[in-house]
Motif scaffolding. Structure first.
Motif, mmCIF file in Angstrom:
data_model
loop_
_atom_site.group_PDB
_atom_site.id
_atom_site.type_symbol
_atom_site.label_atom_id
_atom_site.label_comp_id
_atom_site.label_asym_id
_atom_site.label_seq_id
_atom_site.Cartn_x
_atom_site.Cartn_y
_atom_site.Cartn_z
ATOM 1 N N LYS A 412 39.567 36.326 47.626
ATOM 2 C CA LYS A 412 40.807 36.269 46.859
ATOM 3 C C LYS A 412 40.654 37.091 45.579
ATOM 4 C CE LYS A 412 43.885 33.050 44.413
ATOM 5 N NZ LYS A 412 45.113 33.762 44.826
ATOM 6 N N ALA A 413 41.627 37.940 45.301
ATOM 7 C CA ALA A 413 41.585 38.797 44.128
ATOM 8 C C ALA A 413 42.104 38.053 42.895
ATOM 9 C CB ALA A 413 42.421 40.053 44.366
ATOM 10 N N TYR A 414 41.458 38.320 41.763
ATOM 11 C CA TYR A 414 41.929 37.754 40.499
ATOM 12 C C TYR A 414 41.520 38.679 39.353
ATOM 13 C CZ TYR A 414 37.148 35.844 40.094
ATOM 14 O OH TYR A 414 35.782 35.685 40.039
ATOM 15 N N VAL A 415 42.058 38.429 38.171
ATOM 16 C CA VAL A 415 41.869 39.303 37.013
ATOM 17 C C VAL A 415 40.676 38.826 36.189
ATOM 18 C CG1 VAL A 415 42.972 40.352 34.999
ATOM 19 C CG2 VAL A 415 44.366 39.587 36.932
ATOM 20 N N ARG A 416 39.869 39.793 35.751
ATOM 21 C CA ARG A 416 38.760 39.482 34.843
ATOM 22 C C ARG A 416 38.719 40.534 33.738
ATOM 23 N NH1 ARG A 416 35.481 35.116 34.324
ATOM 24 N NH2 ARG A 416 33.578 36.361 34.165
ATOM 25 N N ASN A 417 38.396 40.085 32.533
ATOM 26 C CA ASN A 417 38.074 40.998 31.445
ATOM 27 C C ASN A 417 36.572 41.242 31.437
ATOM 28 O OD1 ASN A 417 40.758 41.013 30.578
ATOM 29 N ND2 ASN A 417 40.443 39.321 29.150
ATOM 30 N N GLU A 418 36.172 42.454 31.078
ATOM 31 C CA GLU A 418 34.751 42.814 31.087
ATOM 32 C C GLU A 418 34.357 43.408 29.748
ATOM 33 O OE1 GLU A 418 31.474 45.169 30.802
ATOM 34 O OE2 GLU A 418 33.298 46.333 31.248
#
Length: 504
Positions: A412-418
């Motif tokens: 499942k795709a989701y948003v992450r900050n890096e």
């Protein structure tokens, strides 16, 4: 701020100084909205840097300085009435103090002049002899100090530099390079879907998500830059409040990811409203989608003036749109929207710029590459620093660098900050003189107290305004000694420099 203290320090030693400011306002971020000073350990701040905060304290000791409140109403973790300093202040107060210090020292200030980046540096051997502005105005000098956030004089003089993130392996570090697993602060709490139509990749990504892979494994280097923003001065006092303007080109779709996070329960948008005197704030980035314009500044460090202007304008539009969206858009939960609408820009700040800060927060740009490269191990005192010219103490602090799509174990795709890192070095640490001077063969009469020679993660701690002021004074002191003794800045005897800095 580092340029102001450098100019004052040199002038107080009897030297003729010209301070060249490309804009209209002196002081950079210190007078540009960063009124809640990032400090670390207070007792590591000395010299003219400390004098500035003593003058702030003196200003607010006058009851007339409190128009929208009383001093007894203002308390913060950085303001102790028993101390001789005060670290929280209004932007216009900081600028006024800088102007006073320069006037008292009789420093000649030139405004509205930018270095000609192509042909603006004249050299004789490894010495800079003169610099020319875009207007054609030419300045001769015997020693030059580049105290800009960008390091333009340094670069135009042929001094080696870098930008972006080194791989951990380059300097045996642990916190440099790509940091996905480490980036836990200012992160989405849950798994927020990245697609316009949730669950449908064909619908495309929501705006403000980079449509690229992370770029490598954790600890590997890249040329990407931590996010910039404007440190805003806000207030809820009706008599001094300007409602958030709707910026030209405003597009609520740019904030759809924020709306999705808020609808899932995020409440971060009030998380960094640090109070400063007179019922105002220094409002900074906080949370997964905030005032940091993540991923939109990567080519700023080495860009032309025109390209930088475009980046700054886009950042302003983004951030003003963010404020307008939160205060007005029906997609924002009603309680948050109504509470946000009580705030506005402070009417008595930045009065010649639509009450908007005149300085974007350039958290890092170029960094000089000298014989000494300060890194994480210097900050942790695993490597000695034999020629200290000042101290830092703040966290090794990098804001997020990019916002990307990742997948969990189920695909499942989701948003992450890096990119976010916040690690305390443990205690105050010394900064080596070698980080302020170029390689001698490249330039022998230039000092660089802001774009110092260090790694990305070391700069995350060094890059605090009090430290820039300390290093500016140290650079000017070394410049005067170089002139007195007729030597290159690299050859200033450290014993003489140390003795002068300790005395001051």
């Amino acid at each position: 701020s580092g340029g102001v203290t450098a100019a004052v320090a040199a002038a107080r030693r009897g030297r003729r100084v010209v301070l060249i400011e490309p804009g209209r306002h002196l002081g950079g971020l210190t007078s540009g909205g960063l009124g809640a000073t990032d400090i670390g350990k207070k007792n590591a701040i000395g010299g003219i840097s400390r004098e500035f905060y003593q003058r702030v304290k003196k200003h607010y000791a006058d009851p007339a300085a409190w128009k929208y409140g009383r001093p007894e109403d203002f308390r913060s973790n950085q303001h102790d009435p028993r101390e001789d300093v005060m670290f929280y202040f209004e932007p216009h107060v900081a600028e006024r103090i800088y102007e006073e210090m320069l006037r008292e020292a009789r420093v000649e200030v030139v405004r509205g002049e930018r270095l000609d980046l192509r042909t603006g540096v004249e050299k004789s051997g490894s010495d800079i002899t003169a610099i020319t502005m875009e207007s054609g105005q030419r300045f001769r000098g015997r020693v030059f100090i580049d105290a800009t956030y960008e390091g333009d004089l340094m670069a135009a003089a042929g001094v080696s530099f870098t930008f972006g993130r080194e791989p951990n392996a380059a300097f045996d570090e642990t916190l440099n390079g790509i940091q996905l697993a480490h980036a836990k602060s200012h992160q989405f709490a849950g798994k927020v879907d990245p697609y316009v139509v949730e669950g449908d990749p064909k619908s495309g990504l929501l705006p403000r998500i980079q449509d690229i892979p992370v770029g490598g494994k954790d600890g590997e280097g890249d040329r990407k830059i931590q996010a910039y923003n404007f440190r805003m001065c806000l207030t809820k006092v009706d008599a001094n409040r300007v409602p958030f303007p709707r910026p030209a080109g405003y597009d609520p779709k740019q904030y759809a990811l924020l709306a999705r996070a808020l609808q899932q329960g995020a409440t971060h948008v009030f998380g960094k409203f640090d109070l400063i005197p007179n019922a105002k704030t220094d409002t900074n980035n906080h949370g997964p989608f905030s005032t940091d314009n993540i991923g939109m500044n990567w080519d700023y460090p080495d860009a032309s003036y025109e390209r930088r202007r475009e980046i700054v304008a886009e950042h302003r539009q983004y951030q003003q749109g963010y404020l307008y969206f939160l205060a007005n858009d029906p997609a924002v939960p009603a309680k948050i929207r109504e509470a946000f609408a009580q705030w506005g820009l402070a009417k008595d700040e930045f009065t010649d710029n639509g009450h908007w800060p005149h300085q974007i927060y350039v958290r890092e740009a170029r960094r000089m590459t000298a014989d000494v490269v300060v890194n994480e191990n210097h900050l942790k005192r695993k490597i000695p620093t034999p020629r200290s010219v000042g101290m830092g103490s703040y966290n090794m602090d990098s804001h997020n660098v990019q916002r990307i799509v990742v997948k969990d174990a189920d695909g499942k795709a989701y948003v992450r900050n890096e990119g976010d890192v916040q690690v305390n070095p443990g205690r105050p640490y010394p900064i080596d003189y070698g980080a302020l001077v170029p390689k001698k063969a490249e330039c022998s009469n230039l000092l660089v107290p802001v774009c110092v020679s260090c790694t990305h993660i070391a700069y995350g701690s060094i890059r605090m305004e009090p430290v820039f002021m300390i290093l500016g004074q140290s650079a000017a002191t070394a410049a005067v000694l170089a002139l007195d003794q007729g030597v290159a800045v690299q050859d200033v005897p450290y014993a003489d420099l140390s003795a002068r800095l300790l005395a001051d």
